[in-house]
Design a protein around this motif. Structure first.
Motif, PDB file in Angstrom:
ATOM      1  N   ASP A  15      -4.532  -4.840  -4.399  1.00 47.49           N
ATOM      2  CA  ASP A  15      -3.759  -5.281  -5.554  1.00 47.49           C
ATOM      3  C   ASP A  15      -4.627  -6.173  -6.432  1.00 47.49           C
ATOM      4  O   ASP A  15      -5.446  -6.945  -5.933  1.00 47.49           O
ATOM      5  CB  ASP A  15      -2.521  -6.053  -5.079  1.00 47.49           C
ATOM      6  CG  ASP A  15      -1.591  -6.447  -6.200  1.00 47.49           C
ATOM      7  OD1 ASP A  15      -1.751  -5.938  -7.326  1.00 47.49           O
ATOM      8  OD2 ASP A  15      -0.693  -7.263  -5.954  1.00 47.49           O
ATOM      9  N   ASP A  17      -3.746  -8.715  -8.013  1.00 52.62           N
ATOM     10  CA  ASP A  17      -3.425 -10.124  -7.791  1.00 52.62           C
ATOM     11  C   ASP A  17      -4.238 -10.722  -6.649  1.00 52.62           C
ATOM     12  O   ASP A  17      -4.422 -11.933  -6.581  1.00 52.62           O
ATOM     13  CB  ASP A  17      -1.930 -10.302  -7.491  1.00 52.62           C
ATOM     14  CG  ASP A  17      -1.075 -10.055  -8.722  1.00 52.62           C
ATOM     15  OD1 ASP A  17      -1.611 -10.149  -9.841  1.00 52.62           O
ATOM     16  OD2 ASP A  17       0.121  -9.788  -8.547  1.00 52.62           O
ATOM     17  N   GLU A  18      -4.723  -9.906  -5.727  1.00 57.13           N
ATOM     18  CA  GLU A  18      -5.552 -10.368  -4.612  1.00 57.13           C
ATOM     19  C   GLU A  18      -7.015 -10.537  -5.015  1.00 57.13           C
ATOM     20  O   GLU A  18      -7.776 -11.208  -4.332  1.00 57.13           O
ATOM     21  CB  GLU A  18      -5.513  -9.360  -3.460  1.00 57.13           C
ATOM     22  CG  GLU A  18      -4.183  -9.148  -2.822  1.00 57.13           C
ATOM     23  CD  GLU A  18      -4.231  -8.064  -1.759  1.00 57.13           C
ATOM     24  OE1 GLU A  18      -5.279  -7.410  -1.605  1.00 57.13           O
ATOM     25  OE2 GLU A  18      -3.218  -7.877  -1.089  1.00 57.13           O
ATOM     26  N   ASP A 109      -2.747  -2.403 -10.377  1.00 60.45           N
ATOM     27  CA  ASP A 109      -1.876  -3.558 -10.570  1.00 60.45           C
ATOM     28  C   ASP A 109      -0.490  -3.160 -10.080  1.00 60.45           C
ATOM     29  O   ASP A 109       0.252  -2.471 -10.776  1.00 60.45           O
ATOM     30  CB  ASP A 109      -1.856  -3.959 -12.042  1.00 60.45           C
ATOM     31  CG  ASP A 109      -1.185  -5.300 -12.269  1.00 60.45           C
ATOM     32  OD1 ASP A 109      -0.796  -5.936 -11.281  1.00 60.45           O
ATOM     33  OD2 ASP A 109      -1.071  -5.705 -13.434  1.00 60.45           O
ATOM     34  N   GLN A 111       2.245  -4.820  -9.582  1.00 61.52           N
ATOM     35  CA  GLN A 111       3.411  -5.378 -10.263  1.00 61.52           C
ATOM     36  C   GLN A 111       3.832  -4.477 -11.437  1.00 61.52           C
ATOM     37  O   GLN A 111       4.996  -4.275 -11.668  1.00 61.52           O
ATOM     38  CB  GLN A 111       3.127  -6.781 -10.784  1.00 61.52           C
ATOM     39  CG  GLN A 111       3.111  -7.814  -9.702  1.00 61.52           C
ATOM     40  CD  GLN A 111       2.887  -9.210 -10.260  1.00 61.52           C
ATOM     41  OE1 GLN A 111       2.503  -9.390 -11.403  1.00 61.52           O
ATOM     42  NE2 GLN A 111       3.157 -10.194  -9.439  1.00 61.52           N
TER      43      GLN A 111
END
Length: 115
Positions: A15, A17-18, A109, A111
């Motif tokens: 992801d 975000d990671e 991504d 999300q």
């Protein structure tokens, strides 16, 4: 899409975000955000520090360097030295663009996909 693996733990980054892309001079490396914290803790000398490229600090740095490069390119503030400073200020911008195309664009991504 090809997979991106963390340089610290060797596991796949799944992801965006990671993902933390960090630089140390001319090297750009991908890390999980937790692994990047461990890398920072293990750093002993100032010369071996890794600086994050993505995230708020990287974005602010790129915006400021873009402004500096623009001012130095379109004005005659410091003459030839100003031109040199303008060219040198492009370094973090180039690193950020490389980071995006080499790593961030290849990591999905999640999300945005879930919405």
């Amino acid at each position: 899409m090809s997979s991106i693996y963390c340089r610290y733990c060797g596991k796949e980054i799944k992801d965006r975000d990671e993902l933390v892309t960090a630089t140390n001079y001319f090297r750009i490396q991908p890390y999980h955000w937790r692994c990047f914290g461990k890398v920072e803790e293990e750093t002993i000398a100032v010369t071996k520090t890794w600086k994050p490229l993505n995230g708020p600090s990287g974005t602010i740095s790129v915006v400021l360097m873009l402004l500096l490069a623009g001012v130095m390119a379109f004005t005659d503030v410091l003459g030839e030295i100003g031109n040199l400073i303008g060219v040198l200020s492009l370094y973090p911008i180039v690193l950020r663009v490389l980071s995006y195309f080499l790593f961030e664009s290849k990591v999905p991504d999640l999300q945005k996909q879930n919405k």
